[in-house]
Write a protein that holds these residues in place. Structure first.
Motif, PDB file in Angstrom:
ATOM      1  N   ASP A 205      33.449  43.818  43.463  1.00 56.82           N
ATOM      2  CA  ASP A 205      31.994  43.917  43.467  1.00 56.82           C
ATOM      3  C   ASP A 205      31.538  44.514  44.796  1.00 56.82           C
ATOM      4  O   ASP A 205      32.354  44.888  45.647  1.00 56.82           O
ATOM      5  N   ASP A 207      30.140  43.332  47.528  1.00 54.08           N
ATOM      6  CA  ASP A 207      30.535  42.661  48.775  1.00 54.08           C
ATOM      7  C   ASP A 207      31.998  42.935  49.093  1.00 54.08           C
ATOM      8  O   ASP A 207      32.354  43.178  50.251  1.00 54.08           O
ATOM      9  N   PRO A 406      27.683  40.083  40.724  1.00 56.94           N
ATOM     10  CA  PRO A 406      28.976  40.021  41.404  1.00 56.94           C
ATOM     11  C   PRO A 406      30.085  39.604  40.449  1.00 56.94           C
ATOM     12  O   PRO A 406      29.831  39.213  39.302  1.00 56.94           O
ATOM     13  N   HIS A 542      30.392  48.096  38.478  1.00 57.83           N
ATOM     14  CA  HIS A 542      30.245  47.952  39.928  1.00 57.83           C
ATOM     15  C   HIS A 542      30.087  49.317  40.584  1.00 57.83           C
ATOM     16  O   HIS A 542      29.869  49.392  41.799  1.00 57.83           O
TER      17      HIS A 542
END
Length: 562
Positions: A205, A207, A406, A542
């Motif tokens: 994802d 992050d 996420p 993503h």
């Protein structure tokens, strides 16, 4: 980037921090995978490998890692070189803790070595050799972060979104995405000098991608990565090597196009340089054709003139012969010159720019009988315990929906509920009649990898005998379509899975990470085709490149975990 070598031996790892491949050639039965590929990745360079599915990116990484001996060429790699594979092979019973400890075993060994050497110094304080060895190991321990190892483990697992998983969890109990992220975390913890990464951002994802980008930006050794993530290549790569023979032949000679042409900068910079090179190639090929026609005309027309040369009728026989012989000599010299130049042109001829696979788009066929005034699917508080929070959603004909969230937030779960493959624990799902649904899963599943690609594709169709071929769809070349699925790259198998949805498009199309494994060119063609798709499209991804250009609705989802 274009130097070559003829030796078929692959050199052993060496102490240089550079990664160098010279003249790499690899063949499989019946086909050539890599031809004369050369590249160098220096310390702190991050080179992105791109190319069509099946162009040889994974093969080249395996050659660089020493897992595959090339038919021709040489490899020089740092002593500590680590590879992230595209497909993972971890024993199902291995725990997360065991994977982590195996990754840091060399750093842990430094601690044991320091302890043993310290004991030796205590017993023999004047032993210079032991003291020198202690200093050397101490420097290694500092360089590899021994004193901050536990914090480093937590940072990397957290960065990969794995911090909340119990260390006792077995690999077999993890999702495909979690296993993939665990393998990447283990590689980062092992800290090899050189990194070889095959599709590193698949299953990550935002992050996690940001964390990886930061890690690579500070990596001291060479990094060679194969990726179809356009945003990531723009953000991370210091250069790009294209394995497609689409940049043109060597400027100094004829022959086939080179494989492994390079450009500086990220993906966007590469696109501009590639387009310029391809345009120059096309111009050279066109100019060559015009010159060939001109020389052939001189050779053929002037050759005929030799035998029809005449002098003025008023001249005598001897004079006429003089003019005729002189004209024949002049024309003959011109013919010989044209033919010599034709021979030279053919010896150094520039080949035609290869025609890339061109995605034919979705077969529109007959428009489905859909009532535009009614929703195709309506979710009212639909939830799946531990996987999807209560969700309200209404989809109508022609809708475009992007599902964001996420890892673990429930995107794939939502698509499975919309497809009717998963019944929610609570809430309601209403459908308009028996609306056909086409779903591209995040991970392709094939029961028989020995099945030829064309046959596997047709087995998923309602009317397989009437469908176009994979080649006609622009998804696989004929030679690849006849090969077993197990011999294809993950990207090529992804194309076969996509083909069934393309040949028989459904009123409701559900795509889960559709650009994973797809070549950059096909990913962009697919995006353009979806803009004109006649049905309803739900996309979970993503891929930042896709999301930044999205113009439809957006639905953030969250996990149903308590």
């Amino acid at each position: 980037m274009t130097s070559t070598a003829s030796s078929a031996a692959t050199a052993a790892p060496h102490r240089s921090a550079h990664l160098r491949l010279d003249g790499i050639g690899v063949s499989h039965p019946g086909r050539r995978v890599l031809t004369d590929v050369s590249l160098t990745v220096a310390t702190s360079e991050r080179i992105g490998l791109i190319g069509e599915n099946g162009a040889g990116k994974t093969t080249l990484l395996h050659v660089a890692a020493g897992l595959l001996v090339p038919g021709t060429g040489t490899v020089r790699r740092p002593e500590r070189t680590g590879l992230l594979r595209q497909e993972l092979e971890l024993p199902a019973t291995t725990t997360l803790a065991q994977v982590v400890e195996q990754a840091v075993v060399e750093v842990r060994a430094l601690e044991h070595r320091l302890t043993a050497l310290a004991a030796g110094i205590a017993e023999a304080p004047d032993d210079a050799a032991t003291a020198d060895a202690y200093d050397t190991v101490l420097r290694d321990a500092e360089r590899h972060g021994l004193w901050a190892l536990e914090a480093r483990i937590e940072t990397v697992l957290g960065g990969m979104g794995l911090a909340r998983l119990p260390r006792s969890r077995a690999v077999g109990e993890l999702s495909g995405g979690q296993r993939r992220r665990l393998a990447l975390a283990a590689l980062l913890l092992a800290r090899p000098t050189a990194l070889l990464l095959d599709e590193p951002t698949n299953h990550l994802d935002d992050d996690a991608v940001d964390f990886l980008a930061d890690e690579l930006a500070g990596w001291r050794g060479p990094v060679l990565l194969a990726s179809h993530d356009r945003w990531f290549l723009d953000e991370v790569a210091t250069g790009v090597v294209d394995l497609d023979p689409a940049m043109g032949p060597d400027e100094s000679a004829g022959g086939p196009p080179r494989q492994g042409t390079s450009s500086t900068g990220g993906y966007s910079a590469h696109l501009a340089q590639r387009e310029l090179a391809r345009r120059r190639w096309a111009e050279r090929f066109a100019a060559q054709g015009q010159e060939r026609e001109r020389l052939q005309e001189i050779a053929e027309v002037s050759g005929r003139e030799i035998f029809h040369t005449t002098a003025p009728k008023s001249e005598g026989r001897i004079t006429r012969k003089f003019y005729s012989d002189r004209a024949a000599k002049t024309v003959g010299g011109r013919v010989r010159s044209a033919r010599h130049r034709l021979d030279a042109l053919e010896r150094t001829a520039v080949g035609a720019p290869p025609e890339p696979l061109s995605f034919a788009g979705f077969d529109r066929g007959a428009e489905p009988a859909i009532d535009a005034d009614l929703p195709l699917v309506r979710l009212s508080g639909a939830r799946v315990a531990g996987r999807l929070a209560p969700t309200d959603l209404e989809l109508r004909a022609g809708d475009r929906l992007l599902v964001e969230g996420p890892n673990g937030s429930g995107k794939s779960t939502l698509l499975a509920v919309l497809a009717g493959e998963l019944r929610p624990n609570g809430g309601a799902v209403e459908r308009q009649g028996s609306v056909a649904v086409g779903r591209l899963a995040q991970d392709d599943s094939w029961p028989d990898l020995s099945c030829p690609a064309e046959a596997a594709f047709r087995s998923r169709l309602r009317a397989g005998d009437r469908a176009p071929t994979l080649a006609e769809l622009g998804l696989l070349r004929d030679g690849d379509a006849s090969r077993p699925l197990g011999e294809l790259s993950p990207g090529q198998r992804r194309r076969v899975a996509l083909a069934a949805l393309v040949a028989e498009p459904a009123p409701l199309l559900l795509l889960d990470e559709p650009t994973n494994h797809l070549s950059l060119a096909l990913a962009e063609e697919l995006e353009r085709a979806l803009e004109d798709y006649p049905g309803t499209v739900v996309l979970a991804t993503h891929d930042r490149w896709v999301r930044r250009r999205w113009r439809g609705r957006v639905l953030p989802v969250r996990s149903g975990a308590d």
